[in-house]
Design a protein around this motif. Structure first.
Motif, short mmCIF file in Angstrom:
data_model
loop_
_atom_site.label_atom_id
_atom_site.label_comp_id
_atom_site.label_asym_id
_atom_site.label_seq_id
_atom_site.Cartn_x
_atom_site.Cartn_y
_atom_site.Cartn_z
N ASN A 28 0.84 -1.19 0.00
CA ASN A 28 0.00 0.00 0.00
C ASN A 28 0.88 1.24 0.00
O ASN A 28 0.88 2.01 0.94
CB ASN A 28 -0.93 0.00 1.22
N TRP A 29 1.69 1.40 -1.06
CA TRP A 29 2.46 2.63 -1.20
C TRP A 29 1.50 3.81 -1.31
O TRP A 29 0.37 3.69 -1.77
CB TRP A 29 3.33 2.59 -2.46
N THR A 30 1.97 4.98 -0.90
CA THR A 30 1.10 6.16 -0.93
C THR A 30 0.56 6.42 -2.33
O THR A 30 -0.62 6.76 -2.51
CB THR A 30 1.86 7.39 -0.42
N ASP A 31 1.37 6.24 -3.35
CA ASP A 31 0.92 6.53 -4.71
C ASP A 31 -0.12 5.53 -5.21
O ASP A 31 -0.80 5.78 -6.20
CB ASP A 31 2.13 6.58 -5.67
N ASN A 32 -0.24 4.37 -4.52
CA ASN A 32 -1.27 3.40 -4.90
C ASN A 32 -2.66 3.85 -4.47
O ASN A 32 -3.67 3.35 -4.98
CB ASN A 32 -1.01 2.05 -4.22
N ILE A 33 -2.73 4.73 -3.50
CA ILE A 33 -4.01 5.05 -2.84
C ILE A 33 -4.90 5.85 -3.79
O ILE A 33 -4.48 6.83 -4.39
CB ILE A 33 -3.76 5.83 -1.53
N GLN A 34 -6.13 5.39 -3.91
CA GLN A 34 -7.13 6.06 -4.72
C GLN A 34 -8.31 6.46 -3.85
O GLN A 34 -8.53 5.89 -2.79
CB GLN A 34 -7.61 5.15 -5.86
N ALA A 35 -9.06 7.46 -4.30
CA ALA A 35 -10.25 7.90 -3.58
C ALA A 35 -11.22 8.49 -4.58
O ALA A 35 -10.80 9.08 -5.59
CB ALA A 35 -9.88 8.93 -2.51
N PRO A 36 -12.52 8.38 -4.34
CA PRO A 36 -13.50 8.97 -5.26
C PRO A 36 -13.28 10.48 -5.40
O PRO A 36 -13.13 11.18 -4.40
CB PRO A 36 -14.85 8.67 -4.58
N GLY A 37 -13.24 10.95 -6.62
CA GLY A 37 -13.07 12.38 -6.87
C GLY A 37 -11.67 12.89 -6.66
O GLY A 37 -11.46 14.10 -6.49
N PRO A 202 9.80 7.58 -4.15
CA PRO A 202 9.83 9.04 -4.02
C PRO A 202 8.82 9.51 -2.97
O PRO A 202 7.95 8.76 -2.53
CB PRO A 202 9.43 9.53 -5.42
N ARG A 203 8.91 10.78 -2.62
CA ARG A 203 7.94 11.34 -1.68
C ARG A 203 6.55 11.37 -2.32
O ARG A 203 6.42 11.58 -3.53
CB ARG A 203 8.34 12.75 -1.26
N ALA A 204 5.53 11.21 -1.50
CA ALA A 204 4.15 11.25 -1.99
C ALA A 204 3.23 11.55 -0.82
O ALA A 204 3.54 11.23 0.33
CB ALA A 204 3.76 9.91 -2.64
N LEU A 243 -7.01 15.28 12.79
CA LEU A 243 -6.02 14.80 11.83
C LEU A 243 -5.64 13.36 12.13
O LEU A 243 -5.31 13.02 13.26
CB LEU A 243 -4.75 15.66 11.89
N ARG A 244 -5.68 12.56 11.11
CA ARG A 244 -5.11 11.21 11.18
C ARG A 244 -4.01 11.13 10.14
O ARG A 244 -4.23 11.43 8.97
CB ARG A 244 -6.19 10.16 10.89
N VAL A 245 -2.81 10.74 10.56
CA VAL A 245 -1.69 10.61 9.63
C VAL A 245 -1.32 9.14 9.53
O VAL A 245 -1.14 8.46 10.56
CB VAL A 245 -0.48 11.45 10.07
N VAL A 246 -1.19 8.65 8.32
CA VAL A 246 -0.85 7.25 8.06
C VAL A 246 0.41 7.21 7.20
O VAL A 246 0.47 7.85 6.15
CB VAL A 246 -1.99 6.52 7.34
N ALA A 247 1.39 6.47 7.67
CA ALA A 247 2.55 6.14 6.84
C ALA A 247 2.32 4.71 6.35
O ALA A 247 2.50 3.76 7.12
CB ALA A 247 3.84 6.23 7.64
N PRO A 248 1.88 4.53 5.11
CA PRO A 248 1.67 3.17 4.60
C PRO A 248 3.01 2.45 4.45
O PRO A 248 3.99 2.81 5.11
CB PRO A 248 0.97 3.40 3.27
N ASP A 249 3.09 1.47 3.59
CA ASP A 249 4.39 0.89 3.29
C ASP A 249 5.26 1.99 2.71
O ASP A 249 4.89 2.65 1.74
CB ASP A 249 4.25 -0.25 2.28
N VAL A 250 6.42 2.21 3.32
CA VAL A 250 7.30 3.31 2.93
C VAL A 250 8.59 2.73 2.37
O VAL A 250 9.29 1.98 3.07
CB VAL A 250 7.58 4.24 4.12
N GLY A 251 8.90 3.09 1.15
CA GLY A 251 10.06 2.51 0.46
C GLY A 251 11.33 3.28 0.69
O GLY A 251 11.88 3.90 -0.22
N TRP A 280 -0.26 14.10 -4.44
CA TRP A 280 0.95 14.58 -5.10
C TRP A 280 2.03 13.52 -4.95
O TRP A 280 2.26 12.99 -3.86
CB TRP A 280 1.44 15.89 -4.49
N THR A 281 2.69 13.20 -6.05
CA THR A 281 3.85 12.30 -6.04
C THR A 281 4.97 12.96 -6.81
O THR A 281 4.76 13.38 -7.97
CB THR A 281 3.51 10.94 -6.67
N GLU A 282 6.13 13.06 -6.20
CA GLU A 282 7.23 13.75 -6.87
C GLU A 282 7.87 12.87 -7.93
O GLU A 282 7.88 11.63 -7.81
CB GLU A 282 8.30 14.20 -5.86
#
Length: 787
Positions: A28-37, A202-204, A243-251, A280-282
């Motif tokens: 579950n990398w950050t860039d994998n995450i999708q959301a409606p809209g 990369p950062r995301a 605020l809820r902050v989640v660090a998913p799988d971080v590479g 945003w993904t760099e």
């Protein structure tokens, strides 16, 4: 390693349980995450190192297909406070404002000036070219010494200086006094080039709003979800409890994700403004410009000694490149190293001064080792120079000055108390594995023959302060946060275990190691333990992962929380077995009555009985779950000896590592496979600094090593085989006896490699080769020595 056989989980070479999922891509990398809209962000970045912003017009971007919104820095200024610096190291530090998106002036190439929001990332990126920006160029500030000269152009004109702070440290006698009575004094200048972290991911950042309740979930590829939550609340004004902050799988991170970045704050602010989830993904080249850099220092080092080689004193004057802004811990990174310049050596005097300097380059901050590699490099390199001056073997000089094992605990000239260690044992084992005497003999024979390919031997005997803590020491250093760490252990009704940790892994194997620790204490199978991390809602307390602190502090918290579970379960077991608590033995997960082994209950059975609560002793709550917060009384101090043999072709300047041996002492080892992996990774980064990596700027302040085509990240083919081994002296600062290993290889390897190159060329008059030691620089060093 030899010794007693491993009977429990701790010490067992377990393959990492998280790897099956990671290698299969079920992540579950950050860039994998999708959301409606979901909307996508793209940042327009300054092509100039220093300029006044005369005009920003984002309206043309709004006409591009798929674009939803666009903002200049001025548009965002009302919703975002200055980005934080959590380590103002002196009371009078110059701490300029740091807008997430530049408003009036850009101060490094890559400074963002506008942001575009679109329905997909490609539309957002394409629309950047429509944003109109007019600049008035200003003079860049690049040289650290020139930046401090009177009349120099200023990075922050409103502050009137490029000097951020001056931070001193003294110990023992005045250095001037020991210099006066010394037989030998040497002064050298060493340069720590800028480095760029190259994490696999990369950062995301993704932010999803819940408009009805004003809550936001921030997913970020970060090392510090708990710290990020606090800081984002301060920067954006969103209440922390919303605020809820989640660090998913971080590479990977290497310090580059120990940060609160403007892109994270902007993403949260725009999710709030637009009421839509944003991402945003760099890109990799964008990260080279905008992700903070590491190192960037000039070290003037002076050492004084007697004719027989006894160290008398050390003096260090450090110029540290802050870059354009002070980010989260930018000023404190060189201060961490201040305490480590004396290394493992005894001396009568130590003086250190660090001057932080603003430049128009990407800000610097933590990079693997954070101040400790720089300190080790300086002391180990000048020890080699002193050995050459005195005609001593470099190992012999170190032997005459290091702290002996019987002297521990030992308070150093810098004021730290090293709790345990055995430098003699680690060095002797390393010398034997390396074949030191044989290589020295070969070196002499080659020199006698006049071989064009010369052999050099580098020595690095290091220690480091890690396990960033304790909180009271951090207070004295003016660090805004503490050094504690939290964990809880939950026994589920079916006997399975959940370990909740405040640390946040990004490749270190916490899930495996924490499972081993908990399984040993509780006496349950390794496979029955699950580790929960990286989510401020699931793990509400934590200080996160950096500075080789996770095992030393976080692992200790897991250990103590598991012990509390056993203590609570003992009360229930005594009641069920109709025995006194002191008459119960607990072994391999089972409570048994002494002398009556048939009277027994497993801790899993106790968990179920507690869940039903049908027969609990009076006054006992129906839970054996427990938590613990650790705040250590001292740092931990791993150490070791690294030896490197390098062949240098004097005709081409090419250097080839022929052999590399390291013997590290990281205290008690929880998982040897993970230790080996951390050592190998650290060696790769330290050797890369010595031979390959450098962030280079031109005279206008443009980054000319802005891609992997220009910035050389070594592959396995560029690195030698490593011979690694360990000695073990348990730490006394935590119940596990562990010391930390994540940064050891990086700290020790760089001076070993450079020292070997200089050792090969010393007969030619070479006393230093600037890093990275490329063939051209090695060749030029020989030419200059000859001239």
């Amino acid at each position: 390693m030899t010794g007693a056989p491993v009977t429990g989980e701790v010490g067992r070479a377990r393959p990492r349980k998280e790897d099956a999922r990671l290698l299969a891509g079920q992540t579950n990398w950050t860039d994998n995450i999708q959301a409606p809209g979901l909307l996508h962000l793209a940042f327009l970045r300054s092509p100039m190192a220093h300029a006044r912003i005369d005009r920003v017009d984002v309206s043309p971007a709004l006409e591009r297909p798929g674009v939803v919104a666009a903002f200049s820095g001025r548009d965002l200024a009302d919703g975002l406070a200055s980005l934080p610096c959590a380590w103002p190291v002196t009371e009078d530090i110059v701490l300029p404002d740091h807008p997430a998106v530049a408003v009036e002036e850009v101060r490094h190439a890559g400074d963002p000036v506008a942001v575009v929001v679109a329905r997909d990332r490609y539309a957002a990126a394409d629309a950047l070219e429509a944003v109109e920006v007019e600049y008035t160029p200003l003079e860049p500030v690049l040289d650290l010494e020139a930046a401090l000269a009177e009349g120099a152009p200023l990075v922050h004109a409103d502050r009137g200086t490029n000097r951020s702070y001056v931070w001193p440290l003294k110990g023992g006698e005045e250095f001037a006094a020991v210099r006066a009575r010394a037989d030998v004094t040497l002064r050298r200048r060493y340069r720590q080039q800028r480095l760029i972290a190259n994490a696999m991911e990369p950062r995301a950042v993704v932010v999803t709003p819940l408009a009805a309740s004003g809550e936001y979930t921030v997913y970020s590829s970060t090392q510090i979800p708990h710290v990020l939550r606090v800081m984002l609340a301060m920067v954006t004004g969103v209440p922390e409890h919303k605020l809820r902050v989640v660090a998913p799988d971080v590479g990977g991170g290497f310090g580059s994700k120990l940060q609160v970045y403007g892109e994270e704050a902007v993403a949260l602010d725009l999710a709030r403004r637009l009421g839509r989830p944003v991402k945003w993904t760099e890109s990799r080249s964008e990260g080279y410009l905008a992700t903070h850099h590491g190192r960037g220092m000039v070290q003037d080092v002076e050492i004084a000694a007697s004719r027989d080689g006894r160290l008398l004193g050390l003096k260090v004057d450090l110029l540290a490149d802050m870059g354009a802004y002070l980010m989260l811990v930018t000023p404190g990174v060189p201060i961490l190293g201040a305490f480590m310049y004396p290394g493992i050596y005894k001396m009568d005097s130590y003086e250190f001064t660090c001057t932080g300097v603003f430049t128009t380059r990407t800000p610097t901050d933590a990079y693997r080792g954070a101040g400790r590699p720089e300190a080790t490099y300086a002391i180990e390199r000048i020890m080699d120079e002193l050995a050459a001056e005195l005609g001593l073997d470099p190992v012999e000089l170190r032997r005459r000055n290091w702290i002996r094992h019987e002297e521990f605990p030992y308070t150093t000239i810098a004021g730290l108390t090293y709790d345990s260690g055995n430098y003699e044992a680690a060095t002797e084992k390393a010398l034997a594995l390396f074949g030191y005497d044989g290589l020295r003999a070969e070196q002499r024979k080659r020199a006698e023959r006049g071989d064009t390919v010369r052999l050099g031997i580098g020595v690095s005997t290091y220690t480091e302060m890690c396990g960033l803590a304790p909180s009271r020491v951090l207070r004295d250093l003016r660090y805004a946060a503490g050094g504690w760490e939290a964990a809880s252990v939950r026994m589920l009704p079916t006997g399975k275990v959940e370990v909740v940790t405040g640390t946040s892994p990004h490749g270190q194997g916490h899930v495996t190691s924490w499972s081993q620790i908990a399984a040993d204490v509780l006496g349950v199978p390794f496979e029955d333990v699950e580790v929960v991390h990286g989510d401020t809602r699931a793990a509400p307390q934590g200080m996160d992962t950096y500075g080789s602190r996770s095992l030393v502090v976080g692992g200790a918290a897991v250990h103590r929380a598991a012990e509390k579970v056993v203590e609570k379960a003992r009360k229930v077991a005594a009641h069920l077995l109709e025995a006194s608590e002191r008459d119960l033995e607990f072994r391999d997960g089972v409570f048994a009555v002494k002398g009556s082994p048939e009277a027994r209950r497993s801790i899993q059975e106790i968990a179920f009985e507690t869940f039903t609560s049908h027969d609990l002793p009076d006054g006992v709550e129906p839970s054996i779950n427990a938590g613990h917060v650790v705040d250590p009384e001292n740092f931990s101090y791993p150490h070791g000896t690294h030896l490197c043999a390098v062949e240098v072709d004097t005709e081409t300047g090419r250097s080839r590592i022929r052999s590399y041996v390291c013997v590290d002492d990281v205290g008690r080892v929880v998982n040897p496979l993970i230790v080996e992996g951390q050592v190998h990774g650290g060696l790769a980064q330290g050797i890369a600094q010595a031979l390959y990596e450098e962030a280079v700027y031109d005279d206008e302040g443009n980054l000319v090593t802005g891609t992997m085509a220009d910035y050389l990240v070594p592959s396995a083919a560029d690195l030698p085989d490593f011979v690694t081994d360990r000695t073990e002296t348990a730490a006394t600062s935590n119940p596990l006896g562990v010391k930390g290993v994540g940064e050891a290889g990086t700290i020790a390897s760089t001076p070993a490699v450079v020292g070997a190159i200089v050792d090969a060329l010393r007969p030619l008059g070479v006393t230093d080769v600037p890093m990275p030691c490329t063939p051209e620089r090695v060749w030029r060093a020989m030419e200059e020595a000859t001239a």
